[in-house]
Design a protein around this motif. Structure first.
Motif, short mmCIF file in Angstrom:
data_model
loop_
_atom_site.label_atom_id
_atom_site.label_comp_id
_atom_site.label_asym_id
_atom_site.label_seq_id
_atom_site.Cartn_x
_atom_site.Cartn_y
_atom_site.Cartn_z
N GLY A 348 0.73 -1.06 0.01
CA GLY A 348 -0.02 0.05 0.19
C GLY A 348 0.70 1.08 -0.06
O GLY A 348 2.13 1.26 -0.10
N ASN A 349 -0.06 2.67 -0.04
CA ASN A 349 0.80 3.62 0.10
C ASN A 349 1.80 3.96 -1.04
O ASN A 349 3.02 4.37 -1.10
CB ASN A 349 1.34 3.87 1.50
CG ASN A 349 1.94 5.21 1.69
OD1 ASN A 349 1.30 6.38 1.15
ND2 ASN A 349 2.91 5.45 2.48
N ALA A 350 1.30 3.53 -2.49
CA ALA A 350 2.38 3.65 -3.33
C ALA A 350 2.31 5.15 -3.81
O ALA A 350 1.54 6.05 -3.64
CB ALA A 350 1.83 3.02 -4.64
N LEU A 351 3.60 5.70 -4.34
CA LEU A 351 4.08 6.87 -4.86
C LEU A 351 4.46 6.72 -6.22
O LEU A 351 5.03 5.87 -6.58
CB LEU A 351 4.96 7.33 -3.68
CG LEU A 351 4.80 7.38 -2.28
CD1 LEU A 351 5.93 8.07 -1.45
CD2 LEU A 351 3.52 8.56 -1.89
N PHE A 369 2.59 -6.58 -6.05
CA PHE A 369 2.38 -5.08 -6.41
C PHE A 369 2.93 -4.74 -7.52
O PHE A 369 4.05 -5.24 -7.92
CB PHE A 369 3.13 -4.06 -5.28
CG PHE A 369 3.13 -2.69 -5.82
CD1 PHE A 369 1.99 -2.04 -5.64
CD2 PHE A 369 4.31 -2.30 -6.07
CE1 PHE A 369 2.08 -0.69 -6.13
CE2 PHE A 369 4.57 -0.98 -6.49
CZ PHE A 369 3.44 -0.11 -6.44
N LYS A 370 2.14 -4.47 -8.48
CA LYS A 370 2.72 -4.06 -9.84
C LYS A 370 2.28 -2.58 -10.20
O LYS A 370 1.37 -2.04 -9.69
CB LYS A 370 1.81 -5.01 -10.85
CG LYS A 370 1.94 -6.45 -10.90
CD LYS A 370 1.30 -7.08 -11.70
CE LYS A 370 1.43 -8.49 -11.32
NZ LYS A 370 0.68 -9.53 -12.38
N SER A 371 3.30 -1.99 -11.06
CA SER A 371 3.05 -0.49 -11.36
C SER A 371 3.68 -0.47 -12.75
O SER A 371 4.53 -0.99 -13.39
CB SER A 371 3.84 0.18 -10.44
OG SER A 371 5.13 0.37 -10.50
N GLY A 372 2.90 0.68 -13.56
CA GLY A 372 3.64 1.09 -14.79
C GLY A 372 2.62 0.94 -16.07
O GLY A 372 2.04 -0.19 -15.88
N ASN A 373 2.83 1.62 -16.88
CA ASN A 373 1.93 1.55 -18.17
C ASN A 373 2.83 0.87 -19.29
O ASN A 373 3.74 1.26 -19.40
CB ASN A 373 1.48 2.85 -18.62
CG ASN A 373 0.54 2.52 -19.79
OD1 ASN A 373 0.22 1.60 -20.42
ND2 ASN A 373 -0.16 3.87 -20.42
N THR A 374 2.34 -0.38 -19.63
CA THR A 374 3.39 -1.31 -20.67
C THR A 374 3.16 -0.71 -21.98
O THR A 374 3.64 -1.25 -22.88
CB THR A 374 3.05 -2.48 -20.42
OG1 THR A 374 1.81 -3.05 -20.56
CG2 THR A 374 3.42 -2.96 -18.88
N LYS A 375 1.93 -0.06 -22.20
CA LYS A 375 1.62 0.30 -23.58
C LYS A 375 2.25 1.56 -24.14
O LYS A 375 2.04 2.49 -23.70
CB LYS A 375 0.01 0.46 -23.61
CG LYS A 375 -0.50 -0.98 -23.55
CD LYS A 375 -2.08 -0.82 -23.69
CE LYS A 375 -2.71 -2.26 -23.45
NZ LYS A 375 -4.12 -2.12 -23.46
N ALA A 426 5.72 3.07 -10.60
CA ALA A 426 6.03 3.65 -8.78
C ALA A 426 7.31 4.13 -8.41
O ALA A 426 8.37 3.36 -8.77
CB ALA A 426 5.24 2.77 -7.83
N THR A 427 7.65 5.16 -7.56
CA THR A 427 8.88 5.58 -6.86
C THR A 427 8.84 4.97 -5.57
O THR A 427 10.04 5.02 -5.05
CB THR A 427 9.18 7.17 -7.08
OG1 THR A 427 7.71 7.64 -6.30
CG2 THR A 427 8.83 7.41 -8.57
N GLY A 428 7.85 4.36 -5.02
CA GLY A 428 7.99 4.14 -3.59
C GLY A 428 6.87 3.39 -3.18
O GLY A 428 5.70 3.67 -4.00
N VAL A 429 6.84 2.39 -2.45
CA VAL A 429 5.73 1.74 -1.73
C VAL A 429 5.85 1.02 -0.54
O VAL A 429 7.22 0.99 -0.08
CB VAL A 429 5.53 0.59 -2.76
CG1 VAL A 429 6.39 -0.62 -2.68
CG2 VAL A 429 3.94 -0.20 -2.46
N THR A 430 4.95 0.83 0.34
CA THR A 430 4.93 0.32 1.75
C THR A 430 4.78 -1.35 1.93
O THR A 430 3.64 -1.47 1.44
CB THR A 430 4.34 1.25 2.86
OG1 THR A 430 4.85 2.40 2.91
CG2 THR A 430 4.50 0.59 4.06
N LEU A 431 5.40 -2.10 2.35
CA LEU A 431 5.12 -3.60 2.69
C LEU A 431 4.87 -3.48 4.27
O LEU A 431 5.76 -3.27 4.98
CB LEU A 431 6.33 -4.40 2.42
CG LEU A 431 5.95 -5.89 2.65
CD1 LEU A 431 4.65 -6.31 2.20
CD2 LEU A 431 7.14 -6.82 2.37
N THR A 432 3.33 -3.78 4.53
CA THR A 432 3.03 -4.05 5.99
C THR A 432 2.94 -5.30 6.26
O THR A 432 2.58 -6.17 5.56
CB THR A 432 1.67 -3.18 6.09
OG1 THR A 432 1.62 -1.86 5.73
CG2 THR A 432 1.02 -3.18 7.66
#
Length: 527
Positions: A348-351, A369-375, A426-432
């Motif tokens: 959560g808390n993705a930046l 957790f996945k991030s980014g536009n692949t198209k 994403a430039t950051g993310v939190t693993l709880t």
């Protein structure tokens, strides 16, 4: 001019004020001289060298005790001193010249020859001849057959002939100068009117009561303090210090066995003991637990519990001679036998940038957790889909009886360096991580902050690798057990060097690689 003064002095002496007889000071000095002559004569007339030495020591001691009496009567102080040489050196000091006119005794106030030295031995000779001890309570030399450091002989050291032991201010003399009638007047009190300084006391077998300090230096003087220090010379020398707070013989610090510290669970001591080298006749061995009341140590073992603080000291029973020792403090910490449990992770808390695209799955054993536009937009409604976004997954691992400060596998991670466009990653993310511990029985939540750095692709493989940063390798997890606080620390371990490499808290994942990584942890203690 000098001759004129001498003639004037003699004329005054022959005038009407001449009276026969001796003054008290002259009598004391005469008795001292007779004592020295008797001692020297005894040494010359007898063939028994031991007897001669004893006779000389008795004579010298009697003479010195008279000098002590004069020094004290003249306002000097020997309080707190234990070393005979220091006593001698203190009496070699002079009054300031400004006081010479108005005090009794030798003009300068110096009572002893600067060459006088004490031959100090640590034990009696083979014949067990008596020696001179300085009795700090009675303020005099005493002759005894006893062990310990004492004077076997007083002698003149020619190397000290030019030594300067300095000056000292002294308190008011018991003999004062009456300026109105130009004469000396005895005061109403004497320091110790019952003391017999002519008698060095017969030697006895008991041990001396004064604590002996071989490194002792004389303090400045009695109140007021000194105006100048001493010079060269053996044994004593000069020194400062508050004369109202004399330096006492400090009792030794007791020993506590075993010493405190942090112990493994299996090696934590169950009891401790206290020992001391202080003489039992002058001190009591005392101890205190966790800052409680002081109690006398009886010699039995003391039970120890985790986080217990034990203090010990030698408490003087003769405060006129000895000072209570410094305190020995030992604290005993026990590490827990181990940590057991498991965790459950959620993202959560993705930046990220304005075009951030994320996808999160927190159900089941593994969270991702996945991030980014692949198209990539080619125009005219045509898109090129790279098909692989950046992704991280976490699978917690159970752990059993992990001892403190030991690394263990906390969770497995799979990290994919994908291809994304338009600043959408994403430039950051939190693993709880929700930790469910069974040993100790407690549930806590800790947060692991990760920084995600997407690099520009070049021909340099390492420079092109994306970076996953451990922002807080020491997490916010804390727990206290038996007075010891534990924190949870994390680190990276690469499972495949062809896909990732670890540099400190940074994990470099090569372009296009799907890296298998272990997130390791340990419970560190503050002791």
């Amino acid at each position: 001019m000098m001759a004129a003064r001498v003639s004037a002095f003699r004329s005054d002496v022959r005038s009407s004020h001449w009276r026969g007889g001796f003054s008290l000071l002259e009598l004391i000095i005469m008795i001292s001289i007779i004592g020295v002559i008797v001692g020297t004569g005894a040494a010359l007339l007898t063939d028994d060298s031991d007897s001669a030495r004893v006779a000389k020591l008795l004579s010298d001691t009697a003479t010195l005790n008279q000098m002590v009496a004069l020094y004290v009567a003249d306002g000097g102080s020997l309080a707190g001193l234990t070393n005979p040489q220091t006593v001698l050196d203190k009496m070699k000091r002079s009054r300031p010249q400004s006081e010479w006119q108005q005090h009794v005794g030798i003009a300068s106030g110096k009572l002893l020859d600067v060459r006088l030295r004490a031959q100090i031995t640590t034990k009696p000779d083979n014949s067990n001849n008596p020696r001179a001890f300085w009795d700090r309570v009675k303020q005099r030399f005493v002759i005894r057959q006893a062990s310990g450091s004492a004077v076997s002989d007083f002698y003149l050291d020619e190397s000290l002939v030019s030594a300067d032991f300095g000056t000292e201010n002294r308190t008011k003399s018991v003999v004062s100068f009456n300026s109105a009638k130009t004469g000396w007047v005895w005061g109403s009190s004497v320091s110790n009117p019952t003391a017999n300084y002519l008698d060095p006391q017969p030697f006895m077998s008991p041990a001396p009561t004064a604590g002996f300090d071989p490194d002792e230096t004389a303090d400045g003087s009695s109140n007021p303090p000194t105006d100048s220090g001493g010079g060269s010379g053996g044994g004593g020398g000069s020194g400062g210090g508050d004369p109202d707070q004399p330096t006492m013989a400090l009792l030794p610090i007791p020993l506590i066995t075993p010493v405190g510290g942090t112990f493994a669970f299996s090696s934590f001591p169950t009891t401790v003991s206290i020992s001391s080298s202080a003489p039992a006749e002058v001190s009591k061995l005392m101890y205190s637990i966790n800052g409680g009341a002081w109690q006398e140590y009886t010699g039995s073992s003391i039970p120890v519990i985790p986080a217990m603080s034990l203090q010990a000291r030698n408490q003087t029973t003769r405060p006129a001679e000895y000072a209570t020792s410094l305190i020995n403090t030992q604290t005993y910490y026990r590490l827990t036998s181990g940590f057991s449990g498991t965790g459950e992770g959620s993202w959560g808390n993705a930046l990220g940038g304005s075009n951030l695209v994320t996808s999160i799955q927190n159900s089941g054993t593994t969270s991702s957790f996945k991030s980014g536009n692949t198209k990539l937009d080619l125009g005219n409604g045509t898109y090129l889909d790279a098909g692989v976004e950046n992704s991280l997954s976490f699978t917690p691992e159970s752990f059993d009886t992990i001892t403190p400060n030991t690394w263990f596998d906390f969770g497995a991670m799979q990290i994919l360096n994908g291809t994304t466009f338009y600043n959408s990653e994403a430039t950051g993310v939190t693993l709880t991580v929700n930790l469910r511990l069974t040993q100790p029985s407690i549930s806590v939540t800790t947060y692991i902050n990760l920084g995600l750095v997407s690099t520009t692709n070049t021909s340099d493989r390492l420079a092109s690798a994306d970076i996953v940063q451990l922002i807080n390798p020491t997490t916010d997890f804390t727990i206290t057990i038996d007075g010891v606080q534990y924190r949870l620390e994390l680190s990276w371990v690469s499972k495949d060097s062809t896909s990732s490499v670890v540099q400190g808290n940074n994990l470099h994942v090569y372009e296009g690689a799907n890296a298998a990584v272990e997130l390791r942890a340990r419970f560190t203690s503050n002791y």
